[in-house]
Motif scaffolding. Sequence first.
Motif, PDB file in Angstrom:
ATOM      1  N   GLN A  14       0.827  -1.201   0.000  1.00 17.03           N
ATOM      2  CA  GLN A  14       0.000   0.000   0.000  1.00 17.03           C
ATOM      3  C   GLN A  14       0.867   1.260   0.000  1.00 17.03           C
ATOM      4  OE1 GLN A  14      -2.500  -0.392   3.442  1.00 17.03           O
ATOM      5  NE2 GLN A  14      -3.690  -2.102   2.604  1.00 17.03           N
ATOM      6  N   LYS A  15       1.959   1.214   0.747  1.00 12.99           N
ATOM      7  CA  LYS A  15       2.879   2.352   0.781  1.00 12.99           C
ATOM      8  C   LYS A  15       3.512   2.577  -0.586  1.00 12.99           C
ATOM      9  CE  LYS A  15       6.920   4.137   3.271  1.00 12.99           C
ATOM     10  NZ  LYS A  15       7.929   3.866   4.326  1.00 12.99           N
ATOM     11  N   LEU A  16       3.868   1.493  -1.274  1.00 14.02           N
ATOM     12  CA  LEU A  16       4.439   1.611  -2.618  1.00 14.02           C
ATOM     13  C   LEU A  16       3.473   2.316  -3.552  1.00 14.02           C
ATOM     14  CD1 LEU A  16       6.273  -1.723  -3.583  1.00 14.02           C
ATOM     15  CD2 LEU A  16       7.242   0.572  -3.434  1.00 14.02           C
ATOM     16  N   GLY A  17       2.201   1.912  -3.493  1.00 13.66           N
ATOM     17  CA  GLY A  17       1.207   2.533  -4.350  1.00 13.66           C
ATOM     18  C   GLY A  17       1.053   4.019  -4.072  1.00 13.66           C
ATOM     19  N   ALA A  18       1.067   4.395  -2.789  1.00 14.58           N
ATOM     20  CA  ALA A  18       0.932   5.802  -2.416  1.00 14.58           C
ATOM     21  C   ALA A  18       2.149   6.606  -2.879  1.00 14.58           C
ATOM     22  CB  ALA A  18       0.759   5.920  -0.907  1.00 14.58           C
ATOM     23  N   LEU A  19       3.346   6.049  -2.721  1.00  9.56           N
ATOM     24  CA  LEU A  19       4.560   6.745  -3.147  1.00  9.56           C
ATOM     25  C   LEU A  19       4.588   6.908  -4.666  1.00  9.56           C
ATOM     26  CD1 LEU A  19       7.158   5.022  -0.797  1.00  9.56           C
ATOM     27  CD2 LEU A  19       6.550   7.454  -0.783  1.00  9.56           C
ATOM     28  N   ASP A  20       4.167   5.873  -5.370  1.00  9.49           N
ATOM     29  CA  ASP A  20       4.127   5.945  -6.831  1.00  9.49           C
ATOM     30  C   ASP A  20       3.204   7.075  -7.278  1.00  9.49           C
ATOM     31  OD1 ASP A  20       4.565   4.885  -9.587  1.00  9.49           O
ATOM     32  OD2 ASP A  20       2.417   4.433  -9.435  1.00  9.49           O
ATOM     33  N   PHE A  43      11.599  15.124  -5.050  1.00 11.37           N
ATOM     34  CA  PHE A  43      11.631  13.950  -5.934  1.00 11.37           C
ATOM     35  C   PHE A  43      12.645  12.927  -5.432  1.00 11.37           C
ATOM     36  CE2 PHE A  43      13.451  11.659  -9.541  1.00 11.37           C
ATOM     37  CZ  PHE A  43      12.316  11.123 -10.127  1.00 11.37           C
ATOM     38  N   ASP A  44      13.845  13.379  -5.095  1.00 12.92           N
ATOM     39  CA  ASP A  44      14.891  12.476  -4.614  1.00 12.92           C
ATOM     40  C   ASP A  44      14.455  11.771  -3.327  1.00 12.92           C
ATOM     41  OD1 ASP A  44      16.488  13.179  -6.732  1.00 12.92           O
ATOM     42  OD2 ASP A  44      17.657  14.661  -5.599  1.00 12.92           O
ATOM     43  N   ARG A  45      13.791  12.507  -2.440  1.00 11.60           N
ATOM     44  CA  ARG A  45      13.333  11.905  -1.186  1.00 11.60           C
ATOM     45  C   ARG A  45      12.275  10.832  -1.447  1.00 11.60           C
ATOM     46  NH1 ARG A  45       8.943  12.698   1.547  1.00 11.60           N
ATOM     47  NH2 ARG A  45       8.417  14.645   0.456  1.00 11.60           N
ATOM     48  N   LEU A  46      11.322  11.149  -2.309  1.00 11.13           N
ATOM     49  CA  LEU A  46      10.269  10.173  -2.626  1.00 11.13           C
ATOM     50  C   LEU A  46      10.850   8.943  -3.310  1.00 11.13           C
ATOM     51  CD1 LEU A  46       7.431  12.561  -3.886  1.00 11.13           C
ATOM     52  CD2 LEU A  46       7.470  11.267  -1.739  1.00 11.13           C
ATOM     53  N   MET A  47      11.792   9.146  -4.252  1.00 13.68           N
ATOM     54  CA  MET A  47      12.393   8.017  -4.952  1.00 13.68           C
ATOM     55  C   MET A  47      13.198   7.151  -3.992  1.00 13.68           C
ATOM     56  SD  MET A  47      11.606   7.639  -8.120  1.00 13.68           S
ATOM     57  CE  MET A  47      12.942   6.534  -8.581  1.00 13.68           C
ATOM     58  N   SER A  48      13.915   7.791  -3.050  1.00  9.76           N
ATOM     59  CA  SER A  48      14.687   7.032  -2.073  1.00  9.76           C
ATOM     60  C   SER A  48      13.769   6.181  -1.207  1.00  9.76           C
ATOM     61  CB  SER A  48      15.503   7.987  -1.197  1.00  9.76           C
ATOM     62  OG  SER A  48      16.201   7.290  -0.185  1.00  9.76           O
ATOM     63  N   GLU A  49      12.642   6.768  -0.796  1.00  3.05           N
ATOM     64  CA  GLU A  49      11.685   6.027   0.028  1.00  3.05           C
ATOM     65  C   GLU A  49      11.025   4.909  -0.782  1.00  3.05           C
ATOM     66  OE1 GLU A  49       8.097   7.025   3.238  1.00  3.05           O
ATOM     67  OE2 GLU A  49       8.966   8.619   1.987  1.00  3.05           O
ATOM     68  N   TYR A  50      10.774   5.190  -2.065  1.00  6.70           N
ATOM     69  CA  TYR A  50      10.174   4.165  -2.929  1.00  6.70           C
ATOM     70  C   TYR A  50      11.127   2.982  -3.085  1.00  6.70           C
ATOM     71  CZ  TYR A  50       7.987   1.983  -7.004  1.00  6.70           C
ATOM     72  OH  TYR A  50       7.396   1.079  -7.861  1.00  6.70           O
ATOM     73  N   ARG A  51      12.405   3.274  -3.362  1.00  2.55           N
ATOM     74  CA  ARG A  51      13.396   2.207  -3.530  1.00  2.55           C
ATOM     75  C   ARG A  51      13.535   1.387  -2.257  1.00  2.55           C
ATOM     76  NH1 ARG A  51      16.200   6.243  -6.582  1.00  2.55           N
ATOM     77  NH2 ARG A  51      17.277   6.910  -4.699  1.00  2.55           N
ATOM     78  N   SER A  52      13.581   2.076  -1.116  1.00  4.57           N
ATOM     79  CA  SER A  52      13.724   1.368   0.162  1.00  4.57           C
ATOM     80  C   SER A  52      12.538   0.442   0.415  1.00  4.57           C
ATOM     81  CB  SER A  52      13.853   2.387   1.296  1.00  4.57           C
ATOM     82  OG  SER A  52      13.887   1.750   2.552  1.00  4.57           O
ATOM     83  N   THR A  53      11.337   0.925   0.142  1.00  2.00           N
ATOM     84  CA  THR A  53      10.142   0.105   0.343  1.00  2.00           C
ATOM     85  C   THR A  53      10.116  -1.057  -0.631  1.00  2.00           C
ATOM     86  OG1 THR A  53       8.959   2.111   1.031  1.00  2.00           O
ATOM     87  CG2 THR A  53       7.629   0.173   0.529  1.00  2.00           C
ATOM     88  N   LYS A  54      10.519  -0.799  -1.871  1.00  2.00           N
ATOM     89  CA  LYS A  54      10.569  -1.865  -2.878  1.00  2.00           C
ATOM     90  C   LYS A  54      11.559  -2.950  -2.467  1.00  2.00           C
ATOM     91  CE  LYS A  54       9.438  -3.402  -7.056  1.00  2.00           C
ATOM     92  NZ  LYS A  54       8.057  -3.830  -7.395  1.00  2.00           N
TER      93      LYS A  54
END
Length: 374
Positions: A14-20, A43-54
């Motif tokens: 669910q977090k991945l979907g929200a970050l996307d 953008f960099d912060r969101l992408m970093s959080e997305y990668r970490s969650t992925k």
Amino acid sequence: MTTNNLAEAAPLQQKLGALDYQIKDLCRRNQGDDWTDEVQQTFDRLMSEYRSTKQQTDAIAEVRTTDSEAEARHRQVQELTGRSPEEQRAEYTRWLGAWRDYAVNGPDMSAESRAILVRQHTEQRDQNIGTPGDGGYLTHSEFNANIIEAQKNYNAMRRAPTTKVTTQTGQNMLWPTVDDTVAGEIIGEASAHDADTDADIAFGQKAIGAFKYSSKIVKVSVELLQDALITDLPGLIARLLGQRLANIQQTHFTTGGGTTVPDGIVPQAAVGTQSANDNSITKSNLIDLYHSVPSQYRMMPSVGWMMHDSFMGAIRKLDNSTSNLLWEANLRLGEPDRLLGKPVYENPAMLAVTALDAADEGWAVFGDLSAYYI
């Protein structure tokens, strides 16, 4: 996968979907001159959080895969020895104690530890596992499995659907090659083939070299061996050795020039398209590269993209009027995101955006990745 794994994965998905959604919305609202330094930081912060969650969801999926592989390995040993998986795990625990005894005390280890190690060596010899002169006397099948697992986890070329070939002798292999696009024909009923129109299949061959890799010697202090808090030191060492091997192999399998190292996938791939500007990428580049691969190959299940993480971020920043058609976040456990409908495999050994210039090769690879043999 256990119920606990599924319960842990659900909020992450669910977090991945929200970050996307946040990343796409940010790109949609900020184009051209609106892309300020502040927007870039967000953008960099969101992408970093997305990668970490992925990575967390990938780790959960990897646990499932590892458990399945361990079960298959235990079944195989059970067929050979008659020992149940529970007995095998108990045996591994005893082997850990004997290994630690030998590492700390050497020849003065206990008779019980010596008997355990000798028995393990005898069984491996009978099953053709390990070589005494190469440490087979001290290794365990679980130790070897941990090394292989680590190589897969830390090597993008092994995670991708490339073809993995195992040899018994380490000799070079001559692999047949063919690139046949000739179409058949219609002939009349009871008519003979016209010899003038015959088209023989042009077979070639590619020599696949075998290379011996070393993780280099790992020194372990007696104090660390005696530390009771580290219950599976051999397992830890195996994973570290596997990571070392993965690091060097990933580089060679990606950009290796052949002869003294393996042929890398980037130098061996044909050029599909070339970027007009240094350090930049456009939608046209991606679409041109996609269509540079014949459609019959694009339909293969092992077709995919491979690129550096910085390019994955650059693609997501493209004009969002059509970027939704380009990039698709994949919320399924263990499955990569998709670009133009095909999976994208991140490879740190590929060139980064900041390192790319007109003279460099390969900002991305696209094609049937199973055509690369390891």
